[in-house]
Design an enzyme around this catalytic site. Sequence first.
Site, PDB file in Angstrom:
ATOM      1  NE  ARG A 116      -0.590  -0.426   4.954  1.00 10.65           N
ATOM      2  CZ  ARG A 116      -0.591   0.471   5.945  1.00 10.65           C
ATOM      3  NH1 ARG A 116      -1.240   1.608   5.797  1.00 10.65           N
ATOM      4  NH2 ARG A 116       0.031   0.225   7.076  1.00 10.65           N
ATOM      5  CB  SER A 154      -5.476   3.220   6.151  1.00 13.05           C
ATOM      6  OG  SER A 154      -5.682   3.559   7.506  1.00 13.05           O
ATOM      7  CD  GLU A 157     -16.736   2.546   2.261  1.00 14.07           C
ATOM      8  OE1 GLU A 157     -15.936   2.830   3.185  1.00 14.07           O
ATOM      9  OE2 GLU A 157     -17.979   2.490   2.434  1.00 14.07           O
ATOM     10  CG  PHE A 186     -14.915  -0.895   3.771  1.00 15.28           C
ATOM     11  CD1 PHE A 186     -15.773  -1.717   4.490  1.00 15.28           C
ATOM     12  CD2 PHE A 186     -13.913  -0.237   4.458  1.00 15.28           C
ATOM     13  CE1 PHE A 186     -15.642  -1.871   5.856  1.00 15.28           C
ATOM     14  CE2 PHE A 186     -13.765  -0.375   5.827  1.00 15.28           C
ATOM     15  CZ  PHE A 186     -14.635  -1.195   6.528  1.00 15.28           C
ATOM     16  CG  HIS A 238      -5.783  -2.179   5.412  1.00 15.62           C
ATOM     17  ND1 HIS A 238      -5.177  -1.213   4.648  1.00 15.62           N
ATOM     18  CD2 HIS A 238      -5.485  -1.897   6.710  1.00 15.62           C
ATOM     19  CE1 HIS A 238      -4.529  -0.373   5.434  1.00 15.62           C
ATOM     20  NE2 HIS A 238      -4.688  -0.768   6.692  1.00 15.62           N
ATOM     21  CG  ASP A 241      -8.331  -3.612  11.680  1.00 17.63           C
ATOM     22  OD1 ASP A 241      -8.086  -3.176  12.825  1.00 17.63           O
ATOM     23  OD2 ASP A 241      -8.036  -2.997  10.646  1.00 17.63           O
ATOM     24  NE  ARG A 245      -2.938  -2.869   9.946  1.00 20.24           N
ATOM     25  CZ  ARG A 245      -3.634  -3.055  11.054  1.00 20.24           C
ATOM     26  NH1 ARG A 245      -4.496  -4.056  11.123  1.00 20.24           N
ATOM     27  NH2 ARG A 245      -3.478  -2.268  12.098  1.00 20.24           N
TER      28      ARG A 245
END
Length: 313
Positions: A10, A37, A58, A83, A109, A117, A167
């Site tokens: 990312r 993020s 989203e 999402f 992620h 998470d 991530r």
Amino acid sequence: MADEKRIATRVSYGETLVELGAEHDDFVVLDADLAASTQTGMFQKAYPDRFFDVGIAEQNLMSLAAGIAATGRVAFASSFAMFAAGRAYEQIRNSIGYPHLNVKVAASHAGISVGEDGATHQCNEDIALMRSIPGMTVVVPADDVEARAAVRAAYETDGPFYLRLGRLAVPVVNDPKTYRFELGKGVVLREGTDLTIVACGLMVEAALKAADLLAEKGVSAEVINIHTIKPIDDELLRASAAKTGRVLTCEEHSIIGGLGDAVLSALCETPVPLRKLGVRDEFGYSGPALELLHEFGLDAEGIVREAEDFLAR
């Protein structure tokens, strides 16, 4: 390894967007309140007039990206995989895929390595969802070098594009001086004769380590990095399967509809025993990323165990 540094794909995405921004002015970047993020915040800082944050919405993100792409621009739309691919699936399918628009969905992620998470955010179904959309290109880069090349390929490729990013910071496995990214073409990282290990994303490094461990036990494993899940490199896979006679796929994704099924489809006319290593028909749970990967068998030790059992049968 080509380099000892670790970097999350990312981050590679965010940095490459900034580089592309200096080279091209015909694309915009959109995010859904997660710029820190997804790392699109880098682009926002460099080119604020070409960045749009839609908030926690989203579905609107994808619809807006589609509208911008319909004007002739390229749109990079980013959010967490859960999402982007999950919540906004209908918008991606009908507003981006159906009209074949130049929207590049960069989903970060993804997978079990989201860690603490937990199951609600550990998207292990996104590859299956995205590869089912007609005309959608699906790429899962293994490291920083490959991710940077994949972002550029996304910009240059006509039509919808799904880029799966992680991530977790991962080692660099490709040599930046010699690596050449070619969309739809796998990379043989190690030659072997007893077993073909096909991997993508962070599982590529694990596959290379597993091949070293298997070599110590007298097993010659061929390791193939399939960064492009769709379109997949049928020719390379068939040639390797014919040579080794067994194929083990490794992915940080559900074994339903992901890399394993894509490889299985590619080999349907070259029947060889195939086994899929990934997340079984279950949800993940909260925990440290590396411990979760080990718990689910998604590390070098897990690959070795699976390979030995496979060969024993």
